[in-house]
Design an enzyme around this catalytic site. Sequence first.
Site, mmCIF file in Angstrom:
data_model
loop_
_atom_site.group_PDB
_atom_site.id
_atom_site.type_symbol
_atom_site.label_atom_id
_atom_site.label_comp_id
_atom_site.label_asym_id
_atom_site.label_seq_id
_atom_site.Cartn_x
_atom_site.Cartn_y
_atom_site.Cartn_z
ATOM 1 N N ASP A 13 -14.712 37.192 -16.260
ATOM 2 C CA ASP A 13 -14.724 38.502 -16.302
ATOM 3 C C ASP A 13 -15.077 39.473 -15.365
ATOM 4 O OD1 ASP A 13 -13.672 37.956 -19.321
ATOM 5 O OD2 ASP A 13 -15.878 37.518 -19.535
ATOM 6 N N HIS A 41 -6.900 38.621 -17.990
ATOM 7 C CA HIS A 41 -6.960 39.496 -16.715
ATOM 8 C C HIS A 41 -6.621 40.876 -17.432
ATOM 9 C CE1 HIS A 41 -7.744 36.333 -14.273
ATOM 10 N NE2 HIS A 41 -6.556 35.860 -14.004
#
EC number: 6.3.4.4
Length: 429
Positions: A13, A41
């Site tokens: 992340d 993503h």
Amino acid sequence: MPAIVLIGAQWGDEGKGKATDLLGGRLQWVVRYQGGNNAGHTVVLPNGDKFALHLIPSGILTPGVTNVIGNGVVVDPGVLLTELAGLDERGVDTSRLLLSADAHLIMPYHVAIDKVTERFLGAKKIGTTGRGIGPCYQDKLARVGVRVQDVLDEKILTQKVEAALEFKNQVLVKIYNRKALDPQQVVDEVLEQADGFKHRIADTRLQLNEALERGETVLLEGSQGTLLDVDHGTYPYVTSSNPTSGGAAVGSGIGPTKITTVLGILKAYTTRVGSGPFPTELFDQNGEYLAKTGGEVGVTTGRARRTGWFDAVIARYATRVNGITDYFLTKLDVLSSLDTIPICVGYDVDGVRYDEMPMSQTDVHHAKPIYEEMPGWWEDISHARTFEELPKNAQNYVLRLEELSGAYISCIGVGPGRDETIVRRDVVR
């Protein structure tokens, strides 16, 4: 031209999608080399359009780029088709997506076993996404997995599914008290799904190597992050594959000597989803501020991310195990409006100082952060496009992270958009 590896340097992340999107116009190929739809993503285009991708490489949003789901990825056929349909509906050209014939397929029994195992473990669970990733990789290593190319031969597919379910059904029925799966039903489901992606199956390792020989640039895009690597992460609270740079060669079929740049992605603070050690984790208003301002919710899981201050110990570790040459520092803007910003420069473990990652995971669990405080800034930095336009305190913060991490910070994210980026050094070289 080079092959470039893009790798998260924390627990995932970090903003890898933004980095891929920024580089997209300079690339001819973008490759996912490991993981599955257990990662996400997020890409924000200049017009404000926001895309959340879980399996398909971020380069799909850049016209003219050929995207590859490599042999190291585990593919859920249903998720692949759903993601493709979602992109098609929004006008994204998906015709340049290829699927490695040697990638493994996540089968319905992988998902079933993953979910019931986590429930069975209860408080001792690892915290998987329940999407069948781990069980699929288990079958791959046990040499009983189903590969993408198997959908081209119904006889082979049927043999593999029947052989797998002889054992899997015993586990489901006798251990977990669940219903057995019908082999023919599984085969029929997979073959129906395969009609939607068979035309994308290719010898991608050959095509990628030929592309490099033609002088084209290939980006190898990892999912998750260094500290989730099954070998180098905070085991057992890790994923089932190798997101680290060594996994890029294995998961794509590109030789390691063809990789010239390893671009690590660092968030200006630290986050983690799920269970496992997190030395700088915050439980106060600072943690709440980072979570709220940074929008820290998992793209794939929807779970709130745990937040903490920047940890230079894990950054140095990531630099070392990946051979990182450059860093992209993301979300620096989130730290605006803080009086002081602590940086973890070492750990205290039962009175012993560690400046490097402890060898023992028990020590990592017990580690208490040793902080160095940097003065903060209150200015809005989202319009800065050069390093010199940043407030002096923000510049000093970046330079200190660079010094502690051991690699040059080439790019700095000052907002979620593609254009909200400072480039100090070109990473395509």
